[in-house]
Design an enzyme around this catalytic site. Sequence first.
Site, mmCIF file in Angstrom:
data_model
loop_
_atom_site.group_PDB
_atom_site.id
_atom_site.type_symbol
_atom_site.label_atom_id
_atom_site.label_comp_id
_atom_site.label_asym_id
_atom_site.label_seq_id
_atom_site.Cartn_x
_atom_site.Cartn_y
_atom_site.Cartn_z
ATOM 1 N N HIS A 119 -8.336 0.820 -1.303
ATOM 2 C CA HIS A 119 -8.658 -0.500 -1.864
ATOM 3 C C HIS A 119 -8.707 -0.478 -3.395
ATOM 4 O O HIS A 119 -9.379 -1.306 -4.020
ATOM 5 C CB HIS A 119 -9.984 -1.006 -1.273
ATOM 6 C CG HIS A 119 -9.920 -1.188 0.199
ATOM 7 N ND1 HIS A 119 -11.031 -1.259 0.999
ATOM 8 C CD2 HIS A 119 -8.863 -1.304 1.042
ATOM 9 C CE1 HIS A 119 -10.661 -1.408 2.261
ATOM 10 N NE2 HIS A 119 -9.350 -1.436 2.321
ATOM 11 N N CYS A 128 1.888 -10.088 -14.991
ATOM 12 C CA CYS A 128 3.073 -9.206 -15.044
ATOM 13 C C CYS A 128 2.795 -7.811 -14.478
ATOM 14 O O CYS A 128 3.701 -7.005 -14.349
ATOM 15 C CB CYS A 128 3.575 -9.088 -16.481
ATOM 16 S SG CYS A 128 2.519 -8.070 -17.525
ATOM 17 N N SER A 181 -18.959 0.346 7.789
ATOM 18 C CA SER A 181 -19.287 -0.568 8.896
ATOM 19 C C SER A 181 -18.038 -0.862 9.714
ATOM 20 O O SER A 181 -18.091 -1.552 10.719
ATOM 21 C CB SER A 181 -19.843 -1.874 8.322
ATOM 22 O OG SER A 181 -18.869 -2.447 7.436
HETATM 23 C C1 BV8 Z 1 -4.704 -7.656 4.233
HETATM 24 C C2 BV8 Z 1 -11.939 -3.778 -2.734
HETATM 25 C C3 BV8 Z 1 -2.675 -8.797 4.513
HETATM 26 C C4 BV8 Z 1 -12.514 -4.887 -3.520
HETATM 27 C C5 BV8 Z 1 -12.085 -4.370 -0.367
HETATM 28 C C6 BV8 Z 1 -7.423 -7.812 11.351
HETATM 29 C C7 BV8 Z 1 -8.509 -8.353 11.967
HETATM 30 C C8 BV8 Z 1 -9.400 -9.158 11.225
HETATM 31 C C9 BV8 Z 1 -9.207 -9.420 9.863
HETATM 32 C C10 BV8 Z 1 -8.117 -8.867 9.267
HETATM 33 C C11 BV8 Z 1 -7.219 -8.094 10.007
HETATM 34 N N1 BV8 Z 1 -6.275 -7.688 9.153
HETATM 35 C C12 BV8 Z 1 -6.517 -8.201 7.898
HETATM 36 C C13 BV8 Z 1 -7.630 -8.921 7.960
HETATM 37 C C14 BV8 Z 1 -8.242 -9.606 6.834
HETATM 38 C C15 BV8 Z 1 -9.111 -8.699 5.946
HETATM 39 C C16 BV8 Z 1 -10.282 -8.185 6.745
HETATM 40 O O1 BV8 Z 1 -10.295 -7.084 7.250
HETATM 41 N N2 BV8 Z 1 -11.326 -9.038 6.793
HETATM 42 C C17 BV8 Z 1 -12.573 -8.615 7.476
HETATM 43 C C18 BV8 Z 1 -13.745 -8.991 6.579
HETATM 44 C C19 BV8 Z 1 -12.671 -9.259 8.811
HETATM 45 N N3 BV8 Z 1 -8.344 -7.577 5.420
HETATM 46 C C20 BV8 Z 1 -7.654 -7.819 4.275
HETATM 47 O O2 BV8 Z 1 -7.663 -8.871 3.677
HETATM 48 C C21 BV8 Z 1 -6.841 -6.647 3.731
HETATM 49 N N4 BV8 Z 1 -5.555 -7.135 3.334
HETATM 50 O O3 BV8 Z 1 -4.895 -7.627 5.413
HETATM 51 O O4 BV8 Z 1 -3.623 -8.205 3.626
HETATM 52 C C22 BV8 Z 1 -1.429 -8.512 3.873
HETATM 53 C C23 BV8 Z 1 -0.664 -7.533 4.418
HETATM 54 C C24 BV8 Z 1 0.552 -7.280 3.822
HETATM 55 C C25 BV8 Z 1 0.955 -8.023 2.684
HETATM 56 C C26 BV8 Z 1 0.104 -9.000 2.141
HETATM 57 C C27 BV8 Z 1 -1.133 -9.226 2.729
HETATM 58 C C28 BV8 Z 1 -7.487 -6.088 2.432
HETATM 59 C C29 BV8 Z 1 -8.809 -5.521 2.701
HETATM 60 C C30 BV8 Z 1 -9.381 -4.861 1.419
HETATM 61 C C31 BV8 Z 1 -10.332 -5.782 0.691
HETATM 62 N N5 BV8 Z 1 -10.963 -5.069 -0.439
HETATM 63 N N6 BV8 Z 1 -12.597 -3.705 -1.434
HETATM 64 C C32 BV8 Z 1 -13.948 -4.655 -3.894
HETATM 65 O O5 BV8 Z 1 -14.507 -3.594 -3.588
HETATM 66 O O6 BV8 Z 1 -14.494 -5.570 -4.540
HETATM 67 S S1 BV8 Z 1 -12.903 -4.261 1.169
HETATM 68 C C33 BV8 Z 1 -14.524 -3.742 0.771
HETATM 69 O O7 BV8 Z 1 -15.302 -4.136 1.865
HETATM 70 C C34 BV8 Z 1 -14.720 -2.253 0.687
HETATM 71 O O8 BV8 Z 1 -13.648 -1.610 0.053
HETATM 72 C C35 BV8 Z 1 -14.821 -1.859 2.154
HETATM 73 O O9 BV8 Z 1 -13.562 -1.713 2.705
HETATM 74 C C36 BV8 Z 1 -15.441 -3.069 2.764
HETATM 75 C C37 BV8 Z 1 -16.909 -2.855 2.929
HETATM 76 O O10 BV8 Z 1 -17.076 -2.054 4.032
HETATM 77 P P1 BV8 Z 1 -17.958 -0.706 3.928
HETATM 78 O O11 BV8 Z 1 -17.416 0.137 2.835
HETATM 79 O O12 BV8 Z 1 -18.044 -0.170 5.260
HETATM 80 O O13 BV8 Z 1 -19.378 -1.216 3.393
HETATM 81 P P2 BV8 Z 1 -20.477 -2.097 4.153
HETATM 82 O O14 BV8 Z 1 -21.420 -2.549 3.127
HETATM 83 O O15 BV8 Z 1 -19.812 -3.102 5.028
HETATM 84 O O16 BV8 Z 1 -21.192 -1.024 5.136
HETATM 85 C C38 BV8 Z 1 -21.854 0.083 4.593
HETATM 86 C C39 BV8 Z 1 -22.053 1.070 5.750
HETATM 87 O O17 BV8 Z 1 -22.673 2.238 5.209
HETATM 88 C C40 BV8 Z 1 -22.982 0.547 6.861
HETATM 89 O O18 BV8 Z 1 -22.445 0.896 8.119
HETATM 90 C C41 BV8 Z 1 -24.306 1.290 6.609
HETATM 91 O O19 BV8 Z 1 -25.005 1.552 7.798
HETATM 92 C C42 BV8 Z 1 -23.783 2.594 6.023
HETATM 93 N N7 BV8 Z 1 -24.760 3.287 5.163
HETATM 94 C C43 BV8 Z 1 -25.728 2.747 4.392
HETATM 95 N N8 BV8 Z 1 -26.401 3.755 3.725
HETATM 96 C C44 BV8 Z 1 -25.792 4.921 4.094
HETATM 97 C C45 BV8 Z 1 -24.743 4.629 4.998
HETATM 98 N N9 BV8 Z 1 -23.952 5.587 5.529
HETATM 99 C C46 BV8 Z 1 -24.214 6.886 5.173
HETATM 100 N N10 BV8 Z 1 -25.203 7.238 4.308
HETATM 101 C C47 BV8 Z 1 -26.006 6.292 3.759
HETATM 102 N N11 BV8 Z 1 -26.972 6.666 2.914
HETATM 103 ZN ZN ZN Z 2 1.007 -9.365 -18.472
#
Ligand code: BV8
Ligand code: ZN
Length: 297
Positions: free
Chosen positions: A162, A173, A242
């Site tokens: 990501h 650009c 998650s």
């Molecule tokens: C795309 C960068 C199409 C930016 C990020 C299929 C099904 C459903 C939806 C979709 C699908 N395919 C695509 C989609 C849409 C979408 C998607 O998945 N939506 C979700 C919300 C349903 N996906 C996209 O849009 C992707 N692109 O599909 O494009 C396409 C294809 C070709 C050509 C053109 C277009 C792009 C997805 C990437 C988005 N960017 N990040 C930024 O950071 O600002 S995603 C971002 O959120 C993070 O990078 C990460 O991936 C996600 C967050 O998840 P986690 O990292 O797991 O964090 P979270 O807070 O959720 O959980 C934390 C976990 O840690 C918990 O489980 C907790 O218990 C645990 N934890 C807590 N403390 C600890 C711990 N674990 C260990 N130790 C600890 N101490």
């Molecule tokens: Zn430019």
Amino acid sequence: MGKSGESSVGQSPLRRFLTQHSGPYVTSCRMAGDHRNMSSSLTPSAPLVARLRDARRIVVLTGAGMSAESGIPTFRDQVTGLWARFDPYDLATPEAFVRDPETVWAWYEWRRHLVAHAAPNAGHLALTKLAARPQVESLTIVTQNVDDLHERAGSKEVLHLHGSLFAPRCFACGQAFEGLTDPAKDEPENQMTRLPPPSCSHCNGRIRPGVVWFGEGLPEEIWMRALRKVETADLLLVIGTSSKVYPAASLPDAARRHGGDVSVINPDPSTLSSRSRLDWQIPAAIGLPALLSMLEE
Ligand code: BV8
Ligand code: ZN
């Protein structure tokens, strides 16, 4: 005297961690009690240690939880304090940047400063030690995180699915932008919630963060390399995610489909499968060093 009546003296680091973090972890551990297989104990299960001891080609899929103990809020918690009124799943979109570039740029500058003032935790460091073990042919980190803590911990092969907070480019650009300020000079907390993004020297377009926003495709070459590594891995460690965001969340099934074993390490029991004896309910910076020390015994 801890909630559970246990005195803090003689409490194990994990129990002290859990007691300090009363609420979800403690309850989850109590809840976990009734999941026979899923171990929330202080020591890694014997099957997990044995599986890791034999692993040759390892892939580690990490999410925001990997950096939580470095003080970086997890993605869902990214909207704390200044940002409490924003939805991260909205801010992290090209539409939001077109609509309100100053808020989006300020959010990413705040996050870049937080990361710059943070340090890799014991979990990040344990992964570099694991990669250095003689029996390990390859260890690849496939991360959803946009921070550079794996690299700063010394991990050599890190694939950022990501993007990164440290690779801004022009929204129009695509030209890379080299003019980011040095975060060491100013503290994160005095960040405004509106900051005009710099302009591109080539086309005068707006500079955007080098991250992958929702609705944007992942960098093709990096995705293909990650998929190939996962499909040829004999063990996939899934740490601190998650598993809600795709296509990254499809990688554990890809590993299983190609005969690889999967171990989920996460303090949140809802992310663990009660059938797997390789899953461990524990925070990364406590569990991973414990695992390494078991391997060294
Ligand atoms: C795309 C960068 C199409 C930016 C990020 C299929 C099904 C459903 C939806 C979709 C699908 N395919 C695509 C989609 C849409 C979408 C998607 O998945 N939506 C979700 C919300 C349903 N996906 C996209 O849009 C992707 N692109 O599909 O494009 C396409 C294809 C070709 C050509 C053109 C277009 C792009 C997805 C990437 C988005 N960017 N990040 C930024 O950071 O600002 S995603 C971002 O959120 C993070 O990078 C990460 O991936 C996600 C967050 O998840 P986690 O990292 O797991 O964090 P979270 O807070 O959720 O959980 C934390 C976990 O840690 C918990 O489980 C907790 O218990 C645990 N934890 C807590 N403390 C600890 C711990 N674990 C260990 N130790 C600890 N101490
Ligand atoms: Zn430019």
